[in-house]
Design a protein around this motif. Sequence first.
Motif, PDB file in Angstrom:
ATOM      1  N   ARG A 121       8.833   3.330   0.458  1.00 51.91           N
ATOM      2  CA  ARG A 121       7.482   2.812   0.682  1.00 51.91           C
ATOM      3  C   ARG A 121       7.297   1.487  -0.051  1.00 51.91           C
ATOM      4  NH1 ARG A 121       1.996   5.716  -1.506  1.00 51.91           N
ATOM      5  NH2 ARG A 121       0.606   3.986  -1.147  1.00 51.91           N
ATOM      6  N   GLU A 125       6.381  -1.938   1.935  1.00 51.20           N
ATOM      7  CA  GLU A 125       5.105  -2.615   1.708  1.00 51.20           C
ATOM      8  C   GLU A 125       5.244  -3.909   0.914  1.00 51.20           C
ATOM      9  OE1 GLU A 125       2.369   0.243   0.060  1.00 51.20           O
ATOM     10  OE2 GLU A 125       2.403   1.485   1.869  1.00 51.20           O
ATOM     11  N   GLN A 126       6.240  -3.949   0.035  1.00 53.18           N
ATOM     12  CA  GLN A 126       6.346  -5.114  -0.859  1.00 53.18           C
ATOM     13  C   GLN A 126       7.514  -6.039  -0.541  1.00 53.18           C
ATOM     14  OE1 GLN A 126       3.915  -5.619  -3.005  1.00 53.18           O
ATOM     15  NE2 GLN A 126       2.962  -3.687  -2.420  1.00 53.18           N
ATOM     16  N   TYR A 155       2.314   6.806   5.800  1.00 54.13           N
ATOM     17  CA  TYR A 155       2.301   5.460   5.210  1.00 54.13           C
ATOM     18  C   TYR A 155       1.632   4.480   6.187  1.00 54.13           C
ATOM     19  CZ  TYR A 155       6.014   6.918   1.876  1.00 54.13           C
ATOM     20  OH  TYR A 155       6.753   7.525   0.892  1.00 54.13           O
ATOM     21  N   GLU A 157      -0.271   1.992   5.815  1.00 54.95           N
ATOM     22  CA  GLU A 157      -0.226   0.584   5.418  1.00 54.95           C
ATOM     23  C   GLU A 157       1.159  -0.017   5.684  1.00 54.95           C
ATOM     24  OE1 GLU A 157      -1.235  -0.139   1.302  1.00 54.95           O
ATOM     25  OE2 GLU A 157      -2.974  -1.247   2.036  1.00 54.95           O
ATOM     26  N   ALA A 158       2.189   0.777   5.416  1.00 51.96           N
ATOM     27  CA  ALA A 158       3.562   0.298   5.641  1.00 51.96           C
ATOM     28  C   ALA A 158       3.787  -0.019   7.116  1.00 51.96           C
ATOM     29  CB  ALA A 158       4.561   1.354   5.168  1.00 51.96           C
ATOM     30  N   ILE A 161       2.144  -3.354   7.767  1.00 53.75           N
ATOM     31  CA  ILE A 161       2.831  -4.467   7.100  1.00 53.75           C
ATOM     32  C   ILE A 161       4.134  -4.812   7.825  1.00 53.75           C
ATOM     33  CG2 ILE A 161       4.083  -5.090   4.976  1.00 53.75           C
ATOM     34  CD1 ILE A 161       1.820  -3.590   3.442  1.00 53.75           C
TER      35      ILE A 161
END
Lengths: 441, 105
Positions: A121, A125-126, A155, A157-158, A161
Motif C-alpha cells: 500500500r 500510494e507513495q 485500498y 485511495e491506492a 492514485i
Amino acid sequence: MKIQLSIIMEKNYSGNDIDLIADIKKSQAPSKEKYHVESYGTPILTMDYGDIHGYYQILKTALNTSREVLLAELKDSGVRGRGGAGFSMAFKLDSCRQAQGDTKFIVCNADEGDPGAYSDRYILEQRPHALLMGMIIAGYIAGAQHGVVYIRGEYPEAVDIIQQAVNDLETFGYTGENIFGSGFNYRFKVIKAQGAYICGEETALLSSIEGQRPEVRVRPPYPTQQGLFNKPTVVNNVETLANLPYIMSQSGKKFASIGTEKSTGTKLVSLDGHFNRPGIYEVDMGTPLSVVVNELGKGFRSKVKAMHIGGPLGGLVPIDKIPTLSVDFDSFAKEGFLLGHASIVCLTEDFPIIEYLRHLFKFTAHESCGKCFPCRLGSTRGAEMLDKAINEGYQIDSELFNDLINTMEIGSLCALGGGLPLPVKNALHYFDAELKQYFSA
Amino acid sequence: MSKNISELSGRKGLERNLFEQLGIAAEETGTPTIEALESLREEFLVGKSTVYGTASFYDFLRPENQGKKGLCLQWKCMPICRNTGQTCQKYPRISTHTKSEKCVV
C-alpha cells in the motif's frame, strides 16, 4: 549502517471514518492516524524519485538496451519475489519470454490481504511510478504488451492514485504506442479487487481477472506458460516490481551487493500497532530482527510473547527467538519460520495462543476457495476441534491433529491450506506449556 | 477454473473484462442484480453458474454484505467498533480483513 531518511508521516484510516470514505478520498476529513516510514541501510523503495520526467529516463535507457542485456542484469541482481515465496524474478521473466504467443501479460499482484501488511500500500500510494516503470521494464524483457495492476478493494485511495499515475504516463507518452521511439508498446489496466484473500494467490488472481470464481489452478502449466486468458503471464508482487528501476539504473551487481548472498536488496517491513513506533521500515536484507524491533519499532507498547511474521501463513516467532533471526529468506527458513511479506503482528502476553490458533483456522476456512479438500475441510475441522477445546473442555487427540495439519501441508493446492500448518506447528513447539492442557498426550 | 471460460473471457480482452463489469454492476446497491448478471452472462457467453458463482464468492459483491464497506485499518490490525470507537468486543484482536461486522455490543 545508519538511518538515511527522516520520518515521513502518512495518512491512515480510522475505524470511525468508515462511513466517510468519499470525504476521506477527497481529503475533506482530517486524517487522525499516522505511521512512520524510514530507511535503515540503502533506500531503494523509500527513496524519493523526484521529477517524473527525470525518473523515466531510466525507462528510456532500458528500452534502448537489448532484452538479453536487461535480463542478464536482472539475473545478476538475484532479486527474489517479495510476496512470500521468494521465487527468482529473472527466472519467471525468462520463462515468459521464451513462451510461445503474441499476447503476454505482466500482472502486478497488489491484493495485499495479509493482516498487518501494508508495505505494498505504501508503494502504491507513495511510489506509484517505481511500480509502473518496473512493470513496463518487466513487460519489455518478457515481450508483454499489457500490464494489469490488481489492487485490493480495501485500498480505495491506492486505486485512484495508480489510475491517475497511469493517466499521467499516457499524457506524457511514457506508455502506449512506440514508447520513447523504441517500437515497444505497453498499456496498463487497473483493476479493483472485491474482497477475497485468496486472490493474492497468483492463479486465483488470474481466474478472478477473467471473471471466474477465484479458485486456485493446478500447476503445471505455470502462469508463464498459460496464465491470464491462457496466455503467457508473469505475476509479481508490488515490491518486487518496484525494485526494477533501481536495478536498471544502478546495475544488478550493485543491487546484489546489498543484503546477503541469497537474499539480495532490501525489504520493507511493516510493524503493527503494538510497537511504540508502528510503520514501514526499509532494511537491507540480513538486518538483525532485533534492530527492527528495538531500534526502528522502539520496542513494544505492552508485553508481547510472540510475533506473527509474514502474514497468517508465516511463522509464529516467540520473543526469545528475536536475537537469532535476521530479515532474510534463509535465516527464517533455517529457524523453521517464513519471512513471507515481512509484516509483523504481535501477540500480547494475555492473548491465549489457543484462541489465536482457532482464529487462524477460521481465517483459512473463511478464505479458502474450496478447490482442494485438504484446505476446505481441514481448516473447518481444525476450527471445530479448537472451538470444542476452548468451549467444552474437549481434549484434542494430538495424533489426529498432527494428521490434519500434515494433510493440509502436503495435500493443499496452494499456500493457504499448505501454509497454515507452519504457524500452528510453531505454536505447538514453542508454546507447548500453554497448549498442552488442550491436547491429549 | 475452466480453460474454456478463460478463452471466452479473453475474447473480450482486458478493457471490458467480466470481473470489472461485475464490480461496476454492484456499485449502486453493493451487489449485482439478477438482471445485471443475466446481461453479463449473455454478453460474455458464459453460463449462469459462472457469473452467479463469481458474484457470490467475493465479500464485496455477496448479497448478504450489501451496504457494508471494507476499509483497511492495517497497522492497528484490530477492528474498531463503528458505534463506540473502541476496540470491538467480539473480535478484540486480529481481524481477517477490516470488513464491517454487525455490532454485537
